[in-house]
Design an enzyme around this catalytic site. Structure first.
Site, mmCIF file in Angstrom:
data_model
loop_
_atom_site.group_PDB
_atom_site.id
_atom_site.type_symbol
_atom_site.label_atom_id
_atom_site.label_comp_id
_atom_site.label_asym_id
_atom_site.label_seq_id
_atom_site.Cartn_x
_atom_site.Cartn_y
_atom_site.Cartn_z
ATOM 1 C CG HIS A 37 -0.175 0.072 2.516
ATOM 2 N ND1 HIS A 37 0.257 -1.062 3.177
ATOM 3 C CD2 HIS A 37 0.247 1.116 3.266
ATOM 4 C CE1 HIS A 37 0.901 -0.711 4.266
ATOM 5 N NE2 HIS A 37 0.919 0.607 4.350
ATOM 6 C CG HIS A 121 7.369 4.740 0.768
ATOM 7 N ND1 HIS A 121 7.088 5.808 1.598
ATOM 8 C CD2 HIS A 121 7.390 3.639 1.556
ATOM 9 C CE1 HIS A 121 6.951 5.359 2.844
ATOM 10 N NE2 HIS A 121 7.123 4.054 2.841
#
Length: 182
Positions: A37, A121
């Site tokens: 995620h 990220h």
């Protein structure tokens, strides 16, 4: 107590591409598909009342769908020891805008502001103190890129820690509003 975070779940093809990269570093605890995620805000431990306040505040966020893509790899370190390997995201600006909206909603729900700098990220691996060298992995995947994908929702998740790592449970999804005033 509930350990919460807010994140974007990348599409299945993006996750599959990341899973295919995950090898070649001794001591890496590679993330599995369910763990991939883009974190918008780590909330941490809150009681049920505050968890409900956070969920309600997040429902007030308005944002328009936007596109993002994988872009390169890197690592985070703490006190000189690498503790995480990640895949970056570009463009960063729409993710940063959504991060700020999520942070403001969390503050409105009574949480302190997130004062860390935000780098969008996807964490690929975590490391203890015995991590093997990762220079070859980073060099091999420095040009990591994907086709752009549309972000049209984010979600509130609860994290459960165990000896086998974290498991995440979806609490609520929040969809984009095509009439975002920004």
């Amino acid at each position: 107590m509930h350990r919460l975070f807010v994140a974007i779940r990348p599409p299945a093809d993006i996750r599959a591409g990341l899973i295919a990269l995950m090898n070649g570093i001794n001591g890496a605890r590679w993330q599995d598909d369910d763990q991939l995620h883009i974190t918008l805000r780590f909330i941490g431990e809150v009681d049920r009342h505050q968890a409900n306040d956070v969920a309600d505040a997040l429902a007030n966020i308005r944002f328009s769908p936007f596109r993002t893509a994988l872009s390169g790899v890197g690592c985070f370190d703490r006190k000189g020891h690498v503790n995480a390997l990640w895949a970056g995201m570009e463009p960063r600006a729409p993710l940063a805008r959504l991060h700020r909206k999520v942070d403001r909603a969390c503050v409105a729900a009574g949480l302190p502001p997130d004062d860390r700098s935000y780098l969008p990220h996807i964490t690929l691996a975590r490391f203890g103190r015995t991590a093997g060298p990762m220079d070859a992995f980073i060099a091999l995947h420095a040009g990591l890129a994907s086709a752009p994908f549309t972000v049209d929702e984010f979600a509130l998740y609860e994290s459960h820690l165990s000896q086998n790592g974290s498991t995440y449970h979806l609490i609520e999804r929040y969809r984009a509003d095509r009439n975002d005033p920004e």
